[in-house]
Motif scaffolding. Structure first.
Motif, PDB file in Angstrom:
ATOM      1  N   TRP A  43       0.922  -1.065  -0.026  1.00 56.07           N
ATOM      2  CA  TRP A  43       0.048  -0.146   0.017  1.00 56.07           C
ATOM      3  C   TRP A  43       1.077   1.164  -0.099  1.00 56.07           C
ATOM      4  O   TRP A  43       2.035   1.453   0.619  1.00 56.07           O
ATOM      5  N   SER A  44       0.407   2.349  -0.639  1.00 56.27           N
ATOM      6  CA  SER A  44       1.261   3.391  -0.709  1.00 56.27           C
ATOM      7  C   SER A  44       0.142   4.635  -0.334  1.00 56.27           C
ATOM      8  O   SER A  44      -0.928   4.737  -0.495  1.00 56.27           O
ATOM      9  N   LEU A  45       0.548   5.728   0.137  1.00 55.62           N
ATOM     10  CA  LEU A  45      -0.246   7.044   0.433  1.00 55.62           C
ATOM     11  C   LEU A  45       0.388   8.001  -0.630  1.00 55.62           C
ATOM     12  O   LEU A  45       1.669   8.335  -0.587  1.00 55.62           O
ATOM     13  N   ALA A  46      -0.627   8.580  -1.326  1.00 56.47           N
ATOM     14  CA  ALA A  46      -0.242   9.586  -2.302  1.00 56.47           C
ATOM     15  C   ALA A  46      -1.071  10.863  -2.136  1.00 56.47           C
ATOM     16  O   ALA A  46      -2.099  10.693  -1.468  1.00 56.47           O
ATOM     17  N   PHE A  59       5.518   8.478   1.344  1.00 52.86           N
ATOM     18  CA  PHE A  59       6.309   7.708   1.624  1.00 52.86           C
ATOM     19  C   PHE A  59       7.219   7.108   0.321  1.00 52.86           C
ATOM     20  O   PHE A  59       6.640   6.129  -0.140  1.00 52.86           O
ATOM     21  N   GLN A  60       8.247   7.812  -0.124  1.00 54.76           N
ATOM     22  CA  GLN A  60       8.738   7.362  -1.354  1.00 54.76           C
ATOM     23  C   GLN A  60       9.631   6.053  -1.424  1.00 54.76           C
ATOM     24  O   GLN A  60       9.613   5.246  -2.392  1.00 54.76           O
ATOM     25  N   ASN A  61      10.542   5.681  -0.460  1.00 58.37           N
ATOM     26  CA  ASN A  61      11.355   4.575  -0.367  1.00 58.37           C
ATOM     27  C   ASN A  61      10.796   3.492   0.740  1.00 58.37           C
ATOM     28  O   ASN A  61      11.553   2.731   1.073  1.00 58.37           O
ATOM     29  N   LEU A  62       9.861   3.796   1.298  1.00 61.17           N
ATOM     30  CA  LEU A  62       9.351   3.013   2.323  1.00 61.17           C
ATOM     31  C   LEU A  62       7.763   2.414   2.190  1.00 61.17           C
ATOM     32  O   LEU A  62       7.144   3.190   1.627  1.00 61.17           O
ATOM     33  N   HIS A  63       7.612   1.327   2.628  1.00 62.84           N
ATOM     34  CA  HIS A  63       6.248   0.661   2.273  1.00 62.84           C
ATOM     35  C   HIS A  63       5.727   0.477   3.737  1.00 62.84           C
ATOM     36  O   HIS A  63       5.550  -0.998   3.951  1.00 62.84           O
ATOM     37  N   PRO A  64       5.265   1.266   4.270  1.00 64.94           N
ATOM     38  CA  PRO A  64       4.720   0.910   5.732  1.00 64.94           C
ATOM     39  C   PRO A  64       3.466   0.089   5.431  1.00 64.94           C
ATOM     40  O   PRO A  64       2.698   0.212   4.471  1.00 64.94           O
ATOM     41  N   PRO A  65       2.828  -0.563   6.606  1.00 66.39           N
ATOM     42  CA  PRO A  65       1.672  -1.374   6.410  1.00 66.39           C
ATOM     43  C   PRO A  65       0.550  -0.601   6.351  1.00 66.39           C
ATOM     44  O   PRO A  65       0.456   0.610   6.848  1.00 66.39           O
ATOM     45  N   LEU A  68      -0.819   1.435   9.581  1.00 66.65           N
ATOM     46  CA  LEU A  68      -0.222   2.682   9.732  1.00 66.65           C
ATOM     47  C   LEU A  68      -0.700   3.854   8.866  1.00 66.65           C
ATOM     48  O   LEU A  68      -0.631   4.813   9.381  1.00 66.65           O
ATOM     49  N   LEU A  69      -0.836   3.494   7.474  1.00 68.62           N
ATOM     50  CA  LEU A  69      -1.060   4.415   6.759  1.00 68.62           C
ATOM     51  C   LEU A  69      -2.749   4.636   6.769  1.00 68.62           C
ATOM     52  O   LEU A  69      -2.761   6.182   6.786  1.00 68.62           O
ATOM     53  N   LEU A  70      -3.457   3.900   7.257  1.00 71.02           N
ATOM     54  CA  LEU A  70      -4.804   4.531   7.346  1.00 71.02           C
ATOM     55  C   LEU A  70      -5.160   5.563   8.179  1.00 71.02           C
ATOM     56  O   LEU A  70      -5.878   6.621   7.620  1.00 71.02           O
ATOM     57  N   PRO A  71      -4.579   5.725   9.541  1.00 71.03           N
ATOM     58  CA  PRO A  71      -4.907   6.797  10.309  1.00 71.03           C
ATOM     59  C   PRO A  71      -4.260   7.926   9.686  1.00 71.03           C
ATOM     60  O   PRO A  71      -4.872   9.062   9.889  1.00 71.03           O
ATOM     61  N   ILE A  72      -3.141   8.047   9.035  1.00 76.03           N
ATOM     62  CA  ILE A  72      -2.680   9.149   8.425  1.00 76.03           C
ATOM     63  C   ILE A  72      -3.586   9.612   7.368  1.00 76.03           C
ATOM     64  O   ILE A  72      -3.860  10.846   7.147  1.00 76.03           O
ATOM     65  N   TRP A  73      -4.026   8.644   6.547  1.00 75.10           N
ATOM     66  CA  TRP A  73      -4.778   8.966   5.355  1.00 75.10           C
ATOM     67  C   TRP A  73      -6.111   9.662   5.723  1.00 75.10           C
ATOM     68  O   TRP A  73      -6.515  10.708   5.435  1.00 75.10           O
ATOM     69  N   GLY A 104       2.106  -7.278   8.859  1.00 74.21           N
ATOM     70  CA  GLY A 104       1.745  -6.054   8.107  1.00 74.21           C
ATOM     71  C   GLY A 104       1.699  -6.347   6.684  1.00 74.21           C
ATOM     72  O   GLY A 104       1.234  -5.131   5.722  1.00 74.21           O
ATOM     73  N   ALA A 105       2.029  -7.669   5.968  1.00 73.44           N
ATOM     74  CA  ALA A 105       1.947  -7.752   4.633  1.00 73.44           C
ATOM     75  C   ALA A 105       0.558  -7.833   4.243  1.00 73.44           C
ATOM     76  O   ALA A 105      -0.129  -8.197   4.974  1.00 73.44           O
ATOM     77  N   VAL A 106       0.352  -7.536   2.808  1.00 66.61           N
ATOM     78  CA  VAL A 106      -1.037  -7.737   2.505  1.00 66.61           C
ATOM     79  C   VAL A 106      -1.227  -8.873   1.844  1.00 66.61           C
ATOM     80  O   VAL A 106      -0.226  -9.219   0.887  1.00 66.61           O
ATOM     81  N   ASP A 107      -2.114  -9.698   2.005  1.00 68.22           N
ATOM     82  CA  ASP A 107      -2.647 -10.883   1.369  1.00 68.22           C
ATOM     83  C   ASP A 107      -3.116 -10.538  -0.087  1.00 68.22           C
ATOM     84  O   ASP A 107      -3.699  -9.459  -0.239  1.00 68.22           O
ATOM     85  N   SER A 108      -2.715 -11.576  -0.869  1.00 67.98           N
ATOM     86  CA  SER A 108      -3.228 -11.421  -2.349  1.00 67.98           C
ATOM     87  C   SER A 108      -4.480 -12.275  -2.635  1.00 67.98           C
ATOM     88  O   SER A 108      -4.536 -13.227  -1.853  1.00 67.98           O
TER      89      SER A 108
END
Length: 108
Positions: A43-46, A59-65, A68-73, A104-108
């Protein structure tokens, strides 16, 4: 400071720090993206910005789970007054557990 904008920082091993300030009035909408490659999924936040052709990755070079991204978004949505949150983009808390494992890895 949410009333003015957000500051993005990139830290390097050499000690150099690149800072970029984005005024809150320039942010059209924060976007939570699911990025799929042949090898992995993350996941990425843009940010969608006014008068810009491309999105800006937070986060350009980091892929947080995504946990962690959801509250920031959500906070960015609140600060930018983009109250229209699309149901196709929002993950409910119970959906998070279906898609994200303990690491924190995303299932596919």
């Amino acid at each position: 400071m949410p009333a003015f904008g957000i500051q993005l920082e990139q830290h390097f091993w050499s000690g150099r720090v690149d800072r970029k300030f984005v005024p809150i009035s320039k942010i059209l909408q924060p976007v939570l993206n699911e990025c799929v490659t042949p090898v992995t999924c993350y996941w990425s936040l843009a940010l969608l910005l006014r008068d810009e052709d491309e999105t800006m990755l937070v986060f350009q070079n980091l892929h947080p789970p995504v946990k962690l991204l959801l509250p920031i978004w959500k906070a960015l949505c609140a600060f930018t007054n983009t109250g229209s949150i699309s149901p196709s983009v929002v993950l409910r808390q119970d959906d998070l557990h279906k898609h994200v494992d303990q690491d924190g890895a995303v299932d596919s």
